[in-house]
Design an enzyme around this catalytic site. Structure first.
Site, PDB file in Angstrom:
ATOM      1  N   SER A   1     -41.087  93.674  68.268  1.00 39.99           N
ATOM      2  CA  SER A   1     -41.958  93.539  69.437  1.00 39.99           C
ATOM      3  C   SER A   1     -41.987  94.823  70.263  1.00 39.99           C
ATOM      4  O   SER A   1     -41.104  95.673  70.132  1.00 39.99           O
ATOM      5  CB  SER A   1     -41.478  92.392  70.310  1.00 39.99           C
ATOM      6  OG  SER A   1     -41.287  91.236  69.534  1.00 39.99           O
TER       7      SER A   1
HETATM    8  C1  LIG Z   1     -40.685  88.792  66.790  1.00 41.42           C
HETATM    9  S1  LIG Z   1     -39.599  88.712  65.416  1.00 41.42           S
HETATM   10  C2  LIG Z   1     -38.076  89.235  66.148  1.00 41.42           C
HETATM   11  C3  LIG Z   1     -37.933  90.703  66.239  1.00 41.42           C
HETATM   12  C4  LIG Z   1     -36.567  91.177  66.581  1.00 41.42           C
HETATM   13  N1  LIG Z   1     -36.197  90.867  67.938  1.00 41.42           N
HETATM   14  C5  LIG Z   1     -36.437  92.668  66.342  1.00 41.42           C
HETATM   15  O1  LIG Z   1     -35.851  93.382  67.174  1.00 41.42           O
HETATM   16  O2  LIG Z   1     -36.906  93.131  65.299  1.00 41.42           O
HETATM   17  C6  LIG Z   1     -39.299  86.974  65.178  1.00 41.42           C
HETATM   18  C7  LIG Z   1     -38.486  86.637  63.958  1.00 41.42           C
HETATM   19  O3  LIG Z   1     -38.233  85.236  63.937  1.00 41.42           O
HETATM   20  C8  LIG Z   1     -38.010  84.881  62.589  1.00 41.42           C
HETATM   21  N2  LIG Z   1     -38.037  83.411  62.450  1.00 41.42           N
HETATM   22  C9  LIG Z   1     -39.109  82.591  62.542  1.00 41.42           C
HETATM   23  N3  LIG Z   1     -38.729  81.305  62.354  1.00 41.42           N
HETATM   24  C10 LIG Z   1     -37.382  81.311  62.159  1.00 41.42           C
HETATM   25  C11 LIG Z   1     -36.426  80.287  61.912  1.00 41.42           C
HETATM   26  N4  LIG Z   1     -36.781  79.008  61.825  1.00 41.42           N
HETATM   27  N5  LIG Z   1     -35.119  80.645  61.758  1.00 41.42           N
HETATM   28  C12 LIG Z   1     -34.749  81.958  61.843  1.00 41.42           C
HETATM   29  N6  LIG Z   1     -35.616  82.973  62.052  1.00 41.42           N
HETATM   30  C13 LIG Z   1     -36.919  82.654  62.219  1.00 41.42           C
HETATM   31  C14 LIG Z   1     -39.159  85.609  61.883  1.00 41.42           C
HETATM   32  O4  LIG Z   1     -38.915  85.743  60.500  1.00 41.42           O
HETATM   33  C15 LIG Z   1     -39.153  86.945  62.633  1.00 41.42           C
HETATM   34  O5  LIG Z   1     -38.412  87.921  61.943  1.00 41.42           O
END
Ligand SMILES: C[S@@+](CC[C@H](N)C(=O)[O-])C[C@H]1O[C@@H](n2cnc3c(N)ncnc32)[C@H](O)[C@@H]1O
Length: 380
Positions: A56
């Site tokens: 993000s």
């Molecule tokens: C916006 S990204 C986070 C970015 C992170 N903060 C970074 O610094 O790169 C959101 C993440 O949530 C993960 N995600 C979505 N659903 C999930 C779940 N049920 N359990 C674990 N991770 C999940 C996605 O694969 C994605 O990588």
């Protein structure tokens, strides 16, 4: 930021979601301006497939972390840790006596983030590859939890992840996919109480508990399905503080939010012809009452009814109530989230919404965000 360089955590990506494909490992120097331009970066798999994961926009996420209040010695959890960059930032803030845990559902990202965290020497960070919505998470309760994916419902196990008095920062999806309200929740004995919220957009949290995707409605298709006349049964001017009847009035977004927060029948109506993405916020909205075969739509300066007048009456009643409250803005809606099994009826709630394991109880504190307060201040 200096202690935790973003470029150490991104590899194959596109700027925003539609830019050219970049490979930072192949071209580290010339890509630095792209990495530090202040935009979300979408991860791309080794075979070129876009991944449902972004790194993000850095300044925005760091501001959220500041709101969360991450401090030395805390035990911290990030659900959806993606590239591991934010986890590394929080590991730095938590210091050697604190610890951070990341949960990431995409195995290739989780593996890469483990390697990048180790290379940066963040020994107090660990990453688990798991679906956080259904797999057990060890180490609870945590002092601070951040979910960096848009969440519809809090699964029952999430309540026990946060220590009493601890905080959870989570982008909560608005009804009908109107984006998210990024909300800071404080853990209390019976659930969570919202302390603060701010609009935002995130990739969705995936998982069985998150399936409540509610489609927007196309009125021409709906009238056919409901077996009612395709022509409006009523239509009259409803300028709604607008100077130009073809545009939604300036108060319209606030009333739209009021309907979304208080009326179960709140609906966004998709126009029959495709509109440019920029017009998203101008989409028609109103109420739908499927049982009564009735729809009421606010469309650029008019209130238009289809079928029975039930939905129109309900919308006007809601409008009057909103005016009586002083036209509350987005900050006036107070949220409590409790486990659905513990829910008791609450007469003062503006809307009680069951979302799977968690129930959202909203009440209105009109003094917190009413337009009339703003007007009083401006005139005095
Ligand atoms: C916006 S990204 C986070 C970015 C992170 N903060 C970074 O610094 O790169 C959101 C993440 O949530 C993960 N995600 C979505 N659903 C999930 C779940 N049920 N359990 C674990 N991770 C999940 C996605 O694969 C994605 O990588």
């Amino acid at each position: 930021m200096r202690a935790t360089p973003r470029h150490r955590f991104v590899h194959r990506f596109r700027a925003n979601s539609d830019g050219p494909l970049h490979d930072l490992d192949a071209d580290p120097i010339s890509l630095l301006p792209v990495v530090y331009h202040g935009q979300p970066l979408t991860h791309v798999a080794a075979d070129g497939t876009p991944l449902p994961s972004t790194n993000s926009e850095a300044a925005y996420v760091l501001w959220l972390v500041e709101r969360l209040g991450v401090e030395p010695t805390q035990q911290i959890l990030e659900i959806g840790s993606g590239s591991g960059w934010l986890l590394a930032v929080m590991a730095h803030l938590a210091g050697p006596e604190g610890a951070v845990t990341g949960i990431e559902i995409i195995p290739s990202l989780a593996d890469q983030s483990r390697a990048d965290l180790a290379e940066l020497g963040r020994g107090n960070a660990r990453v688990l590859t798991a679906d956080a919505t259904c797999e057990p998470i060890s180490g609870a309760p945590f002092d601070r939890v951040i979910i960096t994916a848009a969440t519809w419902s809090l699964p029952a196990a999430f309540f026990d992840l946060v220590a009493e008095g601890g905080k959870l920062l989570v982008p909560l999806r608005l009804p009908r996919d109107e984006g998210c309200e990024v909300t800071l929740l404080r853990r209390e004995s019976c659930g969570f109480r919202a302390e603060w919220s701010f609009p935002g957009f995130f990739v969705p949290l995936v998982g069985a508990s998150q399936s409540a995707e509610i489609a927007r409605v196309r009125i021409d298709e709906w009238t056919v399905q409901a077996g009612i006349d395709a022509e409006p049964s009523l239509s009259y001017p409803f300028w709604f503080a607008s100077l130009a009847p073809s545009l939604p009035g300036t108060a319209s977004p606030a009333f739209r939010r009021h309907l979304a927060m208080t009326e179960p029948g709140f609906t966004i109506f998709e126009p029959a012809a495709a509109r440019p993405a920029a017009a998203k916020w101008l989409s028609d909205f109103g109420l739908l009452d499927g049982k009564a075969g009735s729809a009421a739509i606010m469309r650029a300066g008019r209130l238009i009814g289809y079928g029975a007048p039930t939905a129109t009456r309900q919308l006007l009643e809601s409008y009057r109530r909103w005016c009586d409250l002083g036209m509350p803005g987005p900050t006036a809606y107070k949220l409590q989230v409790i486990p659905t099994e513990a829910t008791v009826s609450n007469e003062t709630a503006a809307l009680t919404e069951v979302r799977g394991d968690s129930t959202f109880i909203r009440s209105i504190d009109a003094h917190a965000g009413a337009w009339c307060n703003l007007l009083e201040r401006t005139s005095s």
